[in-house]
Scaffold this motif. Sequence first.
Motif, PDB file in Angstrom:
ATOM      1  N   ARG A 130     -75.810  39.668  68.162  1.00 17.18           N
ATOM      2  CA  ARG A 130     -76.573  38.495  68.592  1.00 17.18           C
ATOM      3  C   ARG A 130     -75.702  37.630  69.496  1.00 17.18           C
ATOM      4  O   ARG A 130     -74.604  37.236  69.096  1.00 17.18           O
ATOM      5  CB  ARG A 130     -77.051  37.689  67.382  1.00 17.18           C
ATOM      6  CG  ARG A 130     -77.914  36.495  67.750  1.00 17.18           C
ATOM      7  CD  ARG A 130     -78.630  35.939  66.524  1.00 17.18           C
ATOM      8  NE  ARG A 130     -77.724  35.434  65.503  1.00 17.18           N
ATOM      9  CZ  ARG A 130     -78.135  34.907  64.344  1.00 17.18           C
ATOM     10  NH1 ARG A 130     -79.437  34.869  64.062  1.00 17.18           N
ATOM     11  NH2 ARG A 130     -77.259  34.452  63.470  1.00 17.18           N
ATOM     12  N   SER A 171     -81.996  31.324  66.239  1.00 14.13           N
ATOM     13  CA  SER A 171     -81.228  31.531  65.001  1.00 14.13           C
ATOM     14  C   SER A 171     -81.957  32.429  64.014  1.00 14.13           C
ATOM     15  O   SER A 171     -81.371  32.849  63.006  1.00 14.13           O
ATOM     16  CB  SER A 171     -80.921  30.180  64.341  1.00 14.13           C
ATOM     17  OG  SER A 171     -82.069  29.652  63.678  1.00 14.13           O
ATOM     18  N   GLU A 186     -71.854  37.944  68.346  1.00 12.91           N
ATOM     19  CA  GLU A 186     -71.834  37.980  66.884  1.00 12.91           C
ATOM     20  C   GLU A 186     -72.233  39.380  66.429  1.00 12.91           C
ATOM     21  O   GLU A 186     -73.397  39.765  66.507  1.00 12.91           O
ATOM     22  CB  GLU A 186     -72.806  36.936  66.338  1.00 12.91           C
ATOM     23  CG  GLU A 186     -72.852  36.850  64.826  1.00 12.91           C
ATOM     24  CD  GLU A 186     -73.926  35.887  64.370  1.00 12.91           C
ATOM     25  OE1 GLU A 186     -73.567  34.768  63.952  1.00 12.91           O
ATOM     26  OE2 GLU A 186     -75.129  36.241  64.449  1.00 12.91           O
ATOM     27  N   ARG A 234     -73.223  42.021  63.862  1.00 13.18           N
ATOM     28  CA  ARG A 234     -73.915  41.839  62.588  1.00 13.18           C
ATOM     29  C   ARG A 234     -74.177  43.159  61.852  1.00 13.18           C
ATOM     30  O   ARG A 234     -74.891  43.177  60.860  1.00 13.18           O
ATOM     31  CB  ARG A 234     -75.261  41.142  62.835  1.00 13.18           C
ATOM     32  CG  ARG A 234     -75.161  39.818  63.570  1.00 13.18           C
ATOM     33  CD  ARG A 234     -76.543  39.238  63.846  1.00 13.18           C
ATOM     34  NE  ARG A 234     -77.332  39.138  62.641  1.00 13.18           N
ATOM     35  CZ  ARG A 234     -77.293  38.117  61.790  1.00 13.18           C
ATOM     36  NH1 ARG A 234     -76.486  37.091  62.033  1.00 13.18           N
ATOM     37  NH2 ARG A 234     -78.034  38.111  60.697  1.00 13.18           N
ATOM     38  N   ASP A 281     -83.846  26.672  70.181  1.00 14.58           N
ATOM     39  CA  ASP A 281     -82.560  27.008  69.556  1.00 14.58           C
ATOM     40  C   ASP A 281     -82.767  27.518  68.132  1.00 14.58           C
ATOM     41  O   ASP A 281     -82.106  28.471  67.695  1.00 14.58           O
ATOM     42  CB  ASP A 281     -81.651  25.781  69.534  1.00 14.58           C
ATOM     43  CG  ASP A 281     -81.199  25.349  70.925  1.00 14.58           C
ATOM     44  OD1 ASP A 281     -81.528  26.052  71.899  1.00 14.58           O
ATOM     45  OD2 ASP A 281     -80.540  24.304  71.026  1.00 14.58           O
ATOM     46  N   TYR A 282     -83.682  26.905  67.398  1.00 13.24           N
ATOM     47  CA  TYR A 282     -83.951  27.312  66.023  1.00 13.24           C
ATOM     48  C   TYR A 282     -84.560  28.711  65.989  1.00 13.24           C
ATOM     49  O   TYR A 282     -84.196  29.538  65.136  1.00 13.24           O
ATOM     50  CB  TYR A 282     -84.891  26.305  65.369  1.00 13.24           C
ATOM     51  CG  TYR A 282     -84.943  26.390  63.861  1.00 13.24           C
ATOM     52  CD1 TYR A 282     -83.881  25.935  63.089  1.00 13.24           C
ATOM     53  CD2 TYR A 282     -86.058  26.899  63.208  1.00 13.24           C
ATOM     54  CE1 TYR A 282     -83.923  25.993  61.701  1.00 13.24           C
ATOM     55  CE2 TYR A 282     -86.113  26.966  61.824  1.00 13.24           C
ATOM     56  CZ  TYR A 282     -85.048  26.510  61.079  1.00 13.24           C
ATOM     57  OH  TYR A 282     -85.093  26.579  59.707  1.00 13.24           O
ATOM     58  N   ARG A 338     -74.511  34.286  70.888  1.00 12.73           N
ATOM     59  CA  ARG A 338     -74.595  32.867  70.497  1.00 12.73           C
ATOM     60  C   ARG A 338     -73.598  32.035  71.299  1.00 12.73           C
ATOM     61  O   ARG A 338     -72.994  31.098  70.789  1.00 12.73           O
ATOM     62  CB  ARG A 338     -74.318  32.728  69.003  1.00 12.73           C
ATOM     63  CG  ARG A 338     -75.255  33.539  68.124  1.00 12.73           C
ATOM     64  CD  ARG A 338     -75.052  33.234  66.669  1.00 12.73           C
ATOM     65  NE  ARG A 338     -75.364  31.847  66.341  1.00 12.73           N
ATOM     66  CZ  ARG A 338     -75.171  31.309  65.131  1.00 12.73           C
ATOM     67  NH1 ARG A 338     -74.657  32.044  64.158  1.00 12.73           N
ATOM     68  NH2 ARG A 338     -75.485  30.047  64.901  1.00 12.73           N
ATOM     69  N   SER A 365     -67.800  31.087  56.451  1.00 12.70           N
ATOM     70  CA  SER A 365     -67.752  31.090  57.911  1.00 12.70           C
ATOM     71  C   SER A 365     -66.414  30.516  58.325  1.00 12.70           C
ATOM     72  O   SER A 365     -66.124  29.340  58.052  1.00 12.70           O
ATOM     73  CB  SER A 365     -68.893  30.248  58.501  1.00 12.70           C
ATOM     74  OG  SER A 365     -70.143  30.793  58.141  1.00 12.70           O
ATOM     75  N   CYS A 408     -76.507  31.245  75.365  1.00 13.31           N
ATOM     76  CA  CYS A 408     -76.287  32.496  74.645  1.00 13.31           C
ATOM     77  C   CYS A 408     -75.164  33.351  75.204  1.00 13.31           C
ATOM     78  O   CYS A 408     -74.595  34.161  74.482  1.00 13.31           O
ATOM     79  CB  CYS A 408     -77.590  33.306  74.595  1.00 13.31           C
ATOM     80  SG  CYS A 408     -78.805  32.546  73.504  1.00 13.31           S
TER      81      CYS A 408
END
Length: 411
Positions: free
Chosen positions: A305, A298, A311, A313, A294-295, A307, A100, A30
């Motif tokens: 966030r 997300s 990120e 947002r 990991d999921y 990553r 993206s 992360c």
Amino acid sequence: MTTLDHDAGAATSRKLRTQEEVEARIRAICFKTGPPQLVGAELEWTLHHAAAPHAPLDPATVRQALGRHAPAVLTSGLRPDPLPAGGEITLEPGGQLEISSAPATTLSALHTAVSTDLEHLTALLDDAGLVLGKHGIDPYRSPRRLLHTPRYTAMERAFDARGRHGRTMMCSTAGLQICLDAGPADELPTRWRTVQALGPPMVALFANSRRFAGRDTGLASARMAAWWGMDPRLTHPPVGPPSDPAAGWVRYALTAPLLCVRRGGGGWDPPPGATLRDWLAGALPEPPTVADVDYHLSLLFPPVRPRGYLEVRYLDCQPGGDWIAPAAVLATLLGDRHTTEAALELAAPVAGRWHPAYRSGLADRALRRAAESLTDLAARRLDRTGLPAAVRTHVIETVQRRLDVSAEELS
């Protein structure tokens, strides 16, 4: 399957049985530190019939319009072709489209690539009688889910148990995400604090989602209000030691509720109220794998966030080419250590004013003063971005137009 594929699959299927293992995984993926080199963007829009923006969409219409670029969720898993400059199209649950971008080494390169891909996408949609929205929330239609997958079905049920805002977020909101490198290890705490503190004044400055589903909400950003009104364990900023952002993020991830758990068959609903920490304690029959952790990451939606990169947002979708204005402001303010420190000093007094930001926007005088000071700082350093003069002028004029409109409302 190649040996490399097999090794990767084995790594992600490894079970994590202790909190220490999960923490090590989260810290490893992360916050990846190093000199800031890359910038990216994810542009999301609501999608409408040009002749009847209130009319509902259907998957077949969207799939036909996008052709070979249609995302796999619309084509039974077929991999879509990238857009001409390398961007990829994805589709959100309510039919929102998202580009993206590929990571770019300069803001100028990002602007060129996104502009190319956006022009191509707009032409495809125009041929099909479709247009991209111009606001951070659907001003015409109530939330309606277009995609029916195990992931979105489980998420919708989990959100509905907590109120109306989750369904609105899934099906009606459109944001602009800016992706920036985390930076060198010794600068990470300051960069993390700064990008968080910039949130309220940037939300206020670029808010444009007052109308939702045919009514005036009275809010500057009904999009951000929907996100903020969800479970705070999923959408509010993480709290942790200023010197160790990863520690706060680890705690956030462990205590956030599970939204869905992937299974080979049947539904993906998690045990009601279960968190990742509960999963480690035996709330599900098997411990989580690396891929499960990991999921779960997300499915966390704070204003910023981590990553591997940061990120951002918290921004409303911007109309047409205006996305470059908030992107340039943020990239400039995080462009070097001294500018970042100066930006943090300006933003710190309003760092916690998320509610006034989405409620009142620049009508909140403290947020307006901060936005004016921050954009002035960015404007004085904008030439360092490498953006062409015409684009820099567009950025400054876009920001000034938003400040002028707010000033008129206050007078």
